[in-house]
Scaffold this active site. Structure first.
Site, PDB file in Angstrom:
ATOM      1  N   ARG A  54      -8.250  -9.096  67.710  1.00  0.00           N
ATOM      2  CA  ARG A  54      -7.839 -10.396  67.368  1.00  0.00           C
ATOM      3  C   ARG A  54      -9.079 -11.206  66.612  1.00  0.00           C
ATOM      4  O   ARG A  54      -8.956 -11.765  65.578  1.00  0.00           O
ATOM      5  CB  ARG A  54      -7.446 -11.202  68.573  1.00  0.00           C
TER       6      ARG A  54
ATOM      7  N   ARG B 279      -2.840 -13.333  80.149  1.00  0.00           N
ATOM      8  CA  ARG B 279      -2.144 -13.376  78.836  1.00  0.00           C
ATOM      9  C   ARG B 279      -2.171 -11.946  78.314  1.00  0.00           C
ATOM     10  O   ARG B 279      -3.159 -11.239  78.405  1.00  0.00           O
ATOM     11  CB  ARG B 279      -2.607 -14.186  77.763  1.00  0.00           C
TER      12      ARG B 279
ATOM     13  N   ARG C 246      -3.065 -19.368  59.296  1.00  0.00           N
ATOM     14  CA  ARG C 246      -3.862 -18.424  59.476  1.00  0.00           C
ATOM     15  C   ARG C 246      -4.062 -17.598  58.249  1.00  0.00           C
ATOM     16  O   ARG C 246      -4.709 -16.532  58.355  1.00  0.00           O
ATOM     17  CB  ARG C 246      -3.428 -17.444  60.749  1.00  0.00           C
TER      18      ARG C 246
ATOM     19  N   LYS D  42      -8.406 -24.218  70.577  1.00  0.00           N
ATOM     20  CA  LYS D  42      -7.347 -24.932  69.889  1.00  0.00           C
ATOM     21  C   LYS D  42      -6.434 -25.680  70.833  1.00  0.00           C
ATOM     22  O   LYS D  42      -6.148 -26.691  70.677  1.00  0.00           O
ATOM     23  CB  LYS D  42      -6.737 -23.958  68.960  1.00  0.00           C
TER      24      LYS D  42
ATOM     25  N   ARG E  85      -9.710 -16.682  81.141  1.00  0.00           N
ATOM     26  CA  ARG E  85      -8.453 -17.669  80.857  1.00  0.00           C
ATOM     27  C   ARG E  85      -7.043 -16.893  81.507  1.00  0.00           C
ATOM     28  O   ARG E  85      -7.089 -15.924  81.621  1.00  0.00           O
ATOM     29  CB  ARG E  85      -7.991 -17.824  79.321  1.00  0.00           C
TER      30      ARG E  85
HETATM   31  P1  AP5 Z   1      -7.908 -22.045  74.407  1.00  0.00           P
HETATM   32  O1  AP5 Z   1      -7.778 -23.390  74.418  1.00  0.00           O
HETATM   33  O2  AP5 Z   1      -6.731 -21.454  75.131  1.00  0.00           O
HETATM   34  O3  AP5 Z   1      -8.255 -21.446  73.059  1.00  0.00           O
HETATM   35  P2  AP5 Z   1      -7.201 -21.171  71.884  1.00  0.00           P
HETATM   36  O4  AP5 Z   1      -8.054 -21.308  70.530  1.00  0.00           O
HETATM   37  O5  AP5 Z   1      -6.190 -21.908  72.188  1.00  0.00           O
HETATM   38  O6  AP5 Z   1      -7.067 -19.554  72.231  1.00  0.00           O
HETATM   39  P3  AP5 Z   1      -5.924 -18.607  71.798  1.00  0.00           P
HETATM   40  O7  AP5 Z   1      -6.297 -17.301  72.494  1.00  0.00           O
HETATM   41  O8  AP5 Z   1      -4.565 -19.343  72.258  1.00  0.00           O
HETATM   42  O9  AP5 Z   1      -5.851 -18.493  70.364  1.00  0.00           O
HETATM   43  P4  AP5 Z   1      -5.319 -17.378  69.456  1.00  0.00           P
HETATM   44  O10 AP5 Z   1      -5.304 -18.126  68.058  1.00  0.00           O
HETATM   45  O11 AP5 Z   1      -5.666 -16.030  69.790  1.00  0.00           O
HETATM   46  O12 AP5 Z   1      -3.830 -17.169  70.085  1.00  0.00           O
HETATM   47  P5  AP5 Z   1      -2.490 -17.923  69.588  1.00  0.00           P
HETATM   48  O13 AP5 Z   1      -1.876 -18.049  70.796  1.00  0.00           O
HETATM   49  O14 AP5 Z   1      -2.683 -18.773  68.792  1.00  0.00           O
HETATM   50  O15 AP5 Z   1      -9.535 -21.911  75.138  1.00  0.00           O
HETATM   51  C1  AP5 Z   1      -9.548 -20.420  75.716  1.00  0.00           C
HETATM   52  C2  AP5 Z   1     -10.325 -20.433  77.028  1.00  0.00           C
HETATM   53  O16 AP5 Z   1     -11.547 -21.333  76.888  1.00  0.00           O
HETATM   54  C3  AP5 Z   1      -9.370 -21.046  78.032  1.00  0.00           C
HETATM   55  O17 AP5 Z   1      -9.595 -20.650  79.352  1.00  0.00           O
HETATM   56  C4  AP5 Z   1      -9.993 -22.678  78.025  1.00  0.00           C
HETATM   57  O18 AP5 Z   1     -10.000 -23.308  79.521  1.00  0.00           O
HETATM   58  C5  AP5 Z   1     -11.492 -22.400  77.792  1.00  0.00           C
HETATM   59  N1  AP5 Z   1     -12.141 -23.445  77.014  1.00  0.00           N
HETATM   60  C6  AP5 Z   1     -11.838 -24.282  76.013  1.00  0.00           C
HETATM   61  N2  AP5 Z   1     -12.564 -25.001  75.744  1.00  0.00           N
HETATM   62  C7  AP5 Z   1     -13.777 -24.830  76.363  1.00  0.00           C
HETATM   63  C8  AP5 Z   1     -14.877 -25.608  76.345  1.00  0.00           C
HETATM   64  N3  AP5 Z   1     -15.269 -26.743  75.795  1.00  0.00           N
HETATM   65  N4  AP5 Z   1     -15.904 -25.309  77.540  1.00  0.00           N
HETATM   66  C9  AP5 Z   1     -15.517 -24.184  78.290  1.00  0.00           C
HETATM   67  N5  AP5 Z   1     -14.258 -23.572  78.333  1.00  0.00           N
HETATM   68  C10 AP5 Z   1     -13.615 -23.889  77.297  1.00  0.00           C
HETATM   69  O19 AP5 Z   1      -1.776 -16.739  68.744  1.00  0.00           O
HETATM   70  C11 AP5 Z   1      -1.410 -15.348  69.690  1.00  0.00           C
HETATM   71  C12 AP5 Z   1      -1.079 -14.339  68.575  1.00  0.00           C
HETATM   72  O20 AP5 Z   1       0.443 -14.883  68.009  1.00  0.00           O
HETATM   73  C13 AP5 Z   1      -1.868 -14.172  67.467  1.00  0.00           C
HETATM   74  O21 AP5 Z   1      -2.730 -13.065  67.834  1.00  0.00           O
HETATM   75  C14 AP5 Z   1      -0.655 -13.376  66.317  1.00  0.00           C
HETATM   76  O22 AP5 Z   1      -0.406 -12.276  66.753  1.00  0.00           O
HETATM   77  C15 AP5 Z   1       0.350 -14.424  66.799  1.00  0.00           C
HETATM   78  N6  AP5 Z   1       0.367 -15.510  65.764  1.00  0.00           N
HETATM   79  C16 AP5 Z   1       0.238 -16.870  66.101  1.00  0.00           C
HETATM   80  N7  AP5 Z   1       0.196 -17.736  65.074  1.00  0.00           N
HETATM   81  C17 AP5 Z   1       0.456 -17.025  64.102  1.00  0.00           C
HETATM   82  C18 AP5 Z   1       0.227 -17.310  62.537  1.00  0.00           C
HETATM   83  N8  AP5 Z   1      -0.001 -18.716  62.086  1.00  0.00           N
HETATM   84  N9  AP5 Z   1       0.578 -16.265  61.731  1.00  0.00           N
HETATM   85  C19 AP5 Z   1       0.805 -14.905  62.207  1.00  0.00           C
HETATM   86  N10 AP5 Z   1       0.635 -14.808  63.483  1.00  0.00           N
HETATM   87  C20 AP5 Z   1       0.518 -15.401  64.461  1.00  0.00           C
HETATM   88 MG    MG Z   2      -3.846 -21.261  72.222  1.00  0.00          MG
END
Ligand code: AP5
Ligand code: MG
Length: 221
Positions: A171, A160, A88, A13, A127
């Site tokens: 997760r 992270r 979410r 994302k 990552r």
């Molecule tokens: P990356 O782009 O970092 O993926 P991402 O989908 O952003 O992953 P996140 O871990 O950030 O998502 P998440 O939903 O778990 O965490 P968030 O921070 O939102 O890509 C991942 C890796 O792959 C990178 O190294 C990248 O370089 C690589 N990559 C990407 N595309 C690629 C490709 N095509 N080919 C090769 N490599 C590739 O949330 C964290 C926490 O916050 C949650 O667990 C929750 O506790 C809380 N939270 C956040 N939002 C909410 C909500 N709305 N409600 C309740 N709790 C929430």
């Molecule tokens: Mg992210």
């Protein structure tokens, strides 16, 4: 244009949001990034969110919705935004609909990034992020030019806190239970765009551009 980026943890994302910023002037709102900034700054919000994030659970809906509602009221969201990691839950999606409706706005497209769990686990373990500005790297896919140092701000590159293997599994489980139902929710509203981000970012971006063009969100080239 108002977009939601939907997808499991590590589905790309944040990476796709950065790539979209190169073509579209959209404000990127990552709820995960906002929570992490609050944790780093030791705010009251960060204190409340930390225990949920550390165990791979979702932060409660009321806290998250209030935070997003406030963020969406900023001037930089008036000409278009990308919501990354929000909504979410169905409760959050309903809340978003009513926030936008009260402002005469709506969501134009929901990009659903599809990647298998096996690839996600591999990508998350590779990552790394910048401790200062949050820029994302991958040890295999896009490592920083200088080992351990952020290309953008020179900050320290770290793993992270929630990217440890046990938390990643939790997760993924949380995603399957609470967030996956949003795929049907947005499909029923005919704004869901399924995108394969397993095979490479260029291919994913081409699929997004094609779908935007087909839906009249951008002019076809
Ligand atoms: P990356 O782009 O970092 O993926 P991402 O989908 O952003 O992953 P996140 O871990 O950030 O998502 P998440 O939903 O778990 O965490 P968030 O921070 O939102 O890509 C991942 C890796 O792959 C990178 O190294 C990248 O370089 C690589 N990559 C990407 N595309 C690629 C490709 N095509 N080919 C090769 N490599 C590739 O949330 C964290 C926490 O916050 C949650 O667990 C929750 O506790 C809380 N939270 C956040 N939002 C909410 C909500 N709305 N409600 C309740 N709790 C929430
Ligand atoms: Mg992210």
């Amino acid at each position: 244009m108002n977009i939601i980026l939907l997808g499991a943890p590590g589905s790309g994302k944040g990476t796709v949001a950065e790539a979209l910023k190169k073509s579209f002037e959209l404000t990127h709102i990552s709820t995960g990034d906002i929570f992490r900034a609050n944790i780093a700054n030791e705010t009251e919000l960060g204190r409340k969110a930390k225990s949920y994030i550390d165990r791979g659970d979702l932060v409660p809906d009321d806290i998250t919705v209030d935070m997003v509602k406030e963020r969406l009221s900023h001037q930089d969201c008036s000409s278009g935004f990308m919501l990354d990691g929000f909504p979410r839950t169905i409760t959050q999606a309903d809340a978003l609909e009513s926030i936008l409706c009260s402002r005469g706005q709506s969501v134009d497209a929901v990009i659903n990034l599809q990647v298998s769990d096996a690839v996600i686990i591999r990508r998350i373990s590779a990552r790394r992020v910048c401790k200062s500005c949050g820029a994302t790297y991958s040890q295999t896919f896009n490592p920083p030019q200088q080992d351990g140092k952020c290309d953008v701000c020179g900050g320290e590159i770290v793993q992270r806190a929630d990217d440890m293997p046990e938390t990643v599994l939790s997760r993924l489980e949380t995603y399957a239970q609470k967030t996956q139902p949003l795929v049907d929710y947005y499909a029923a509203r005919a704004i869901l765009i399924n995108v394969d981000n397993e095979s490479g970012l260029d291919l994913a971006m081409r699929q997004i551009q094609d779908q935007f063009a087909q839906r009249g969100l951008i002019s076809s080239q």
